[in-house]
Design a protein around this motif. Structure first.
Motif, PDB file in Angstrom:
ATOM      1  N   LEU A 260     -53.173   2.561  38.989  1.00  0.00           N
ATOM      2  CA  LEU A 260     -52.890   2.123  40.353  1.00  0.00           C
ATOM      3  C   LEU A 260     -53.344   3.161  41.370  1.00  0.00           C
ATOM      4  O   LEU A 260     -53.820   2.819  42.457  1.00  0.00           O
ATOM      5  N   THR A 261     -53.223   4.439  41.028  1.00  0.00           N
ATOM      6  CA  THR A 261     -53.694   5.491  41.929  1.00  0.00           C
ATOM      7  C   THR A 261     -55.201   5.400  42.107  1.00  0.00           C
ATOM      8  O   THR A 261     -55.722   5.506  43.230  1.00  0.00           O
ATOM      9  N   LEU A 262     -55.930   5.195  41.010  1.00  0.00           N
ATOM     10  CA  LEU A 262     -57.389   5.102  41.079  1.00  0.00           C
ATOM     11  C   LEU A 262     -57.858   3.849  41.805  1.00  0.00           C
ATOM     12  O   LEU A 262     -58.964   3.810  42.332  1.00  0.00           O
ATOM     13  N   SER A 263     -57.037   2.799  41.829  1.00  0.00           N
ATOM     14  CA  SER A 263     -57.445   1.540  42.461  1.00  0.00           C
ATOM     15  C   SER A 263     -57.533   1.652  43.978  1.00  0.00           C
ATOM     16  O   SER A 263     -58.217   0.851  44.624  1.00  0.00           O
ATOM     17  N   GLY A 264     -56.843   2.624  44.581  1.00  0.00           N
ATOM     18  CA  GLY A 264     -56.850   2.765  46.036  1.00  0.00           C
ATOM     19  C   GLY A 264     -55.919   1.810  46.744  1.00  0.00           C
ATOM     20  O   GLY A 264     -55.814   1.825  47.966  1.00  0.00           O
TER      21      GLY A 264
ATOM     22  N   ILE B  24     -52.727  -7.291  38.263  1.00  0.00           N
ATOM     23  CA  ILE B  24     -54.019  -7.217  37.582  1.00  0.00           C
ATOM     24  C   ILE B  24     -55.152  -7.454  38.580  1.00  0.00           C
ATOM     25  O   ILE B  24     -56.158  -6.729  38.599  1.00  0.00           O
ATOM     26  N   GLU B  25     -54.994  -8.452  39.435  1.00  0.00           N
ATOM     27  CA  GLU B  25     -56.002  -8.719  40.460  1.00  0.00           C
ATOM     28  C   GLU B  25     -56.133  -7.557  41.431  1.00  0.00           C
ATOM     29  O   GLU B  25     -57.229  -7.223  41.883  1.00  0.00           O
ATOM     30  N   LEU B  26     -55.011  -6.919  41.752  1.00  0.00           N
ATOM     31  CA  LEU B  26     -55.019  -5.789  42.676  1.00  0.00           C
ATOM     32  C   LEU B  26     -55.879  -4.645  42.144  1.00  0.00           C
ATOM     33  O   LEU B  26     -56.502  -3.915  42.921  1.00  0.00           O
ATOM     34  N   SER B  27     -55.931  -4.501  40.808  1.00  0.00           N
ATOM     35  CA  SER B  27     -56.725  -3.427  40.219  1.00  0.00           C
ATOM     36  C   SER B  27     -58.167  -3.842  39.951  1.00  0.00           C
ATOM     37  O   SER B  27     -58.950  -3.065  39.403  1.00  0.00           O
ATOM     38  N   GLY B  28     -58.520  -5.074  40.323  1.00  0.00           N
ATOM     39  CA  GLY B  28     -59.901  -5.523  40.203  1.00  0.00           C
ATOM     40  C   GLY B  28     -60.243  -6.254  38.928  1.00  0.00           C
ATOM     41  O   GLY B  28     -61.424  -6.453  38.637  1.00  0.00           O
ATOM     42  N   SER B  29     -59.246  -6.658  38.139  1.00  0.00           N
ATOM     43  CA  SER B  29     -59.506  -7.376  36.891  1.00  0.00           C
ATOM     44  C   SER B  29     -59.138  -8.848  37.021  1.00  0.00           C
ATOM     45  O   SER B  29     -58.591  -9.273  38.038  1.00  0.00           O
TER      46      SER B  29
ATOM     47  N   ARG C  29     -60.896  -3.356  32.123  1.00  0.00           N
ATOM     48  CA  ARG C  29     -60.200  -2.162  32.568  1.00  0.00           C
ATOM     49  C   ARG C  29     -59.260  -2.544  33.699  1.00  0.00           C
ATOM     50  O   ARG C  29     -59.315  -3.637  34.240  1.00  0.00           O
ATOM     51  N   GLY C  30     -58.418  -1.625  34.080  1.00  0.00           N
ATOM     52  CA  GLY C  30     -57.497  -1.889  35.186  1.00  0.00           C
ATOM     53  C   GLY C  30     -56.065  -1.986  34.694  1.00  0.00           C
ATOM     54  O   GLY C  30     -55.709  -1.517  33.607  1.00  0.00           O
ATOM     55  N   TYR C  31     -55.238  -2.634  35.492  1.00  0.00           N
ATOM     56  CA  TYR C  31     -53.819  -2.761  35.183  1.00  0.00           C
ATOM     57  C   TYR C  31     -53.618  -3.623  33.943  1.00  0.00           C
ATOM     58  O   TYR C  31     -54.235  -4.674  33.789  1.00  0.00           O
ATOM     59  N   ALA C  32     -52.736  -3.170  33.054  1.00  0.00           N
ATOM     60  CA  ALA C  32     -52.406  -3.951  31.856  1.00  0.00           C
ATOM     61  C   ALA C  32     -50.931  -3.758  31.537  1.00  0.00           C
ATOM     62  O   ALA C  32     -50.466  -2.621  31.425  1.00  0.00           O
ATOM     63  N   PRO C  33     -50.156  -4.835  31.408  1.00  0.00           N
ATOM     64  CA  PRO C  33     -48.756  -4.681  31.022  1.00  0.00           C
ATOM     65  C   PRO C  33     -48.654  -4.152  29.597  1.00  0.00           C
ATOM     66  O   PRO C  33     -49.579  -4.307  28.797  1.00  0.00           O
ATOM     67  N   VAL C  34     -47.536  -3.526  29.290  1.00  0.00           N
ATOM     68  CA  VAL C  34     -47.325  -2.997  27.946  1.00  0.00           C
ATOM     69  C   VAL C  34     -47.048  -4.162  26.995  1.00  0.00           C
ATOM     70  O   VAL C  34     -46.033  -4.844  27.117  1.00  0.00           O
ATOM     71  N   THR C  35     -47.964  -4.394  26.067  1.00  0.00           N
ATOM     72  CA  THR C  35     -47.786  -5.432  25.052  1.00  0.00           C
ATOM     73  C   THR C  35     -47.308  -4.826  23.742  1.00  0.00           C
ATOM     74  O   THR C  35     -46.423  -5.360  23.078  1.00  0.00           O
ATOM     75  N   LEU C  36     -47.888  -3.701  23.372  1.00  0.00           N
ATOM     76  CA  LEU C  36     -47.521  -3.003  22.141  1.00  0.00           C
ATOM     77  C   LEU C  36     -47.085  -1.579  22.469  1.00  0.00           C
ATOM     78  O   LEU C  36     -47.548  -0.995  23.457  1.00  0.00           O
TER      79      LEU C  36
END
Length: 364
Positions: free
Chosen positions: A33-37, A102-107, A169-176
């Motif tokens: 999220l920091t890298l996404s701006g 996820i969209e906010l991070s560009g994915s 790449r980008g935001y991903a919820p914890v699945t495992l």
């Protein structure tokens, strides 16, 4: 109000289990999220919290006042603000808010695995993690959180050893989640224990298989949200409810001595055999198992609310068909009904199922 960068305002509640999972996901994705701006502003849990790009105090106060009632229809809820434009419509629910992140991070949300958290996931995923690694699975992304240096290396090996086709790449919820308390390697999915081993190689193989299992199914395959036990001798498999997974994984040694192996794939993926009967299809990274195994029955809880009678079996079979992973096409539902119609049902508790599975090899 105008903003100079994308901002997602999220309404949360400390009493909401989905919100607790979302908070854990935000913490795990802090660097992304920091890298996404962009900025994420979380309201409803005391003082507003921010991830990503910092907001000016005055702007944070104005957003807090403007969207103070955002969560009145349910939490988590979110609304996105974009530079030079008004606010998007509000979205509600864990999956919708995660898609907005996820969209906010560009994915693209459809290319990132997102599973609704279980009742026990907040307890397992609530503690801080040391890394979040994104592993590709057939063009999709699977978020693997890791605790401990060894677990981080293992998650990284899974991501590096997976064919990176259309890597997301980008935001991903914890699945495992993978961790190593003392001398055990543990893998959790949504708070449920899905793999347990003393061997790093065995744990790595299981984790790779689990990731591969999130690839899209084949055209003639139907995925079920349940577990499967496989017995090489006689080539047969038994399905069981997903919420029995932790119990059976913890007793894997007893099952192995009786000739049973837990299939680590995240779904029971069924496909038709030559005679039309259901076969359990194993992922491509299978170790020591055939590519497909005949489904020979289902372990399922004994009904408590149902009155015994002619319709009891039909209602139990309906519950099993409801294990199908959505979305599912109508013709696949009909196929699944045909597959389970004549399968033996073994009723009981997890403890009774374990006793049934570990009795004399010639009995089961």
């Amino acid at each position: 109000m105008s903003v100079s960068r994308p901002v997602l305002v999220v309404a949360s509640s400390p009493d909401c289990g989905y919100c607790r999972q979302l908070r854990s996901d935000l913490d795990a994705n802090r660097q992304t999220l920091t890298l996404s701006g962009a900025s994420v502003l979380l309201l409803g849990e005391g003082s507003p919290l921010t991830w990503g790009a910092a907001l000016e105090p005055a702007q944070a106060e104005e957003l807090t006042a403007t969207y103070a009632r955002l969560g009145r229809r349910g939490t988590p809820s979110a609304v996105r603000l974009s530079p030079g434009g008004g606010a998007h419509r509000a979205v509600r629910g864990f999956e919708a808010v995660t898609a907005a992140l996820i969209e906010l991070s560009g994915s693209e949300p459809g290319r990132v695995v997102c599973e609704v958290p279980t009742s026990c996931s907040a307890g397992v995923n609530g503690a801080p993690v040391d890394a979040l690694v994104i592993a590709p699975a057939g063009g999709r992304a699977v978020g693997i959180a890791a605790r401990g240096e060894g677990a981080v290396r293992m998650a990284t090996l899974v991501a590096e050893g997976t064919p990176a086709t259309n890597t997301v790449r980008g935001y991903a919820p914890v699945t495992l989640l993978v961790e190593r308390p003392r001398n055990l390697w543990l893998v959790f999915r949504g708070g449920e224990l899905v793999a347990r081993s003393r061997s790093a190689d065995e744990a790595l193989d299981a984790l790779r298989r689990i990731v591969a299992g999130f690839e899209p199914p084949g055209a003639h395959q139907v995925r079920l949200m349940c577990g499967a036990l496989v017995r090489s001798e006689g080539g047969r498999a038994l399905l069981f409810p997903r919420n029995w997974m932790s119990y059976l994984v913890a007793r894997n040694a007893s099952l192995a001595r009786a000739g049973w192996r837990l299939d680590p794939d995240p779904f029971a993926c069924l496909e038709p055999g030559p005679d039309g009967a259901a076969l359990l299809s194993h992922s491509s990274r299978t170790a020591g198992l055939p590519p497909r195994t005949r489904v020979a029955g289902v372990l399922t809880p004994r009904p408590t609310a149902l009155t015994p009678g002619p319709g009891t079996r039909a209602r139990l079979l309906t519950q099993i068909v409801n294990w199908a992973v959505r979305p599912v096409a109508p013709h696949h539902v009909r196929t699944l009904c045909a597959w389970v119609a004549d399968l033996p049902l073994h009723l009981g508790t997890p403890e009774e199922a374990l006793a049934f599975l570990t009795r004399s090899p010639g009995v089961v």
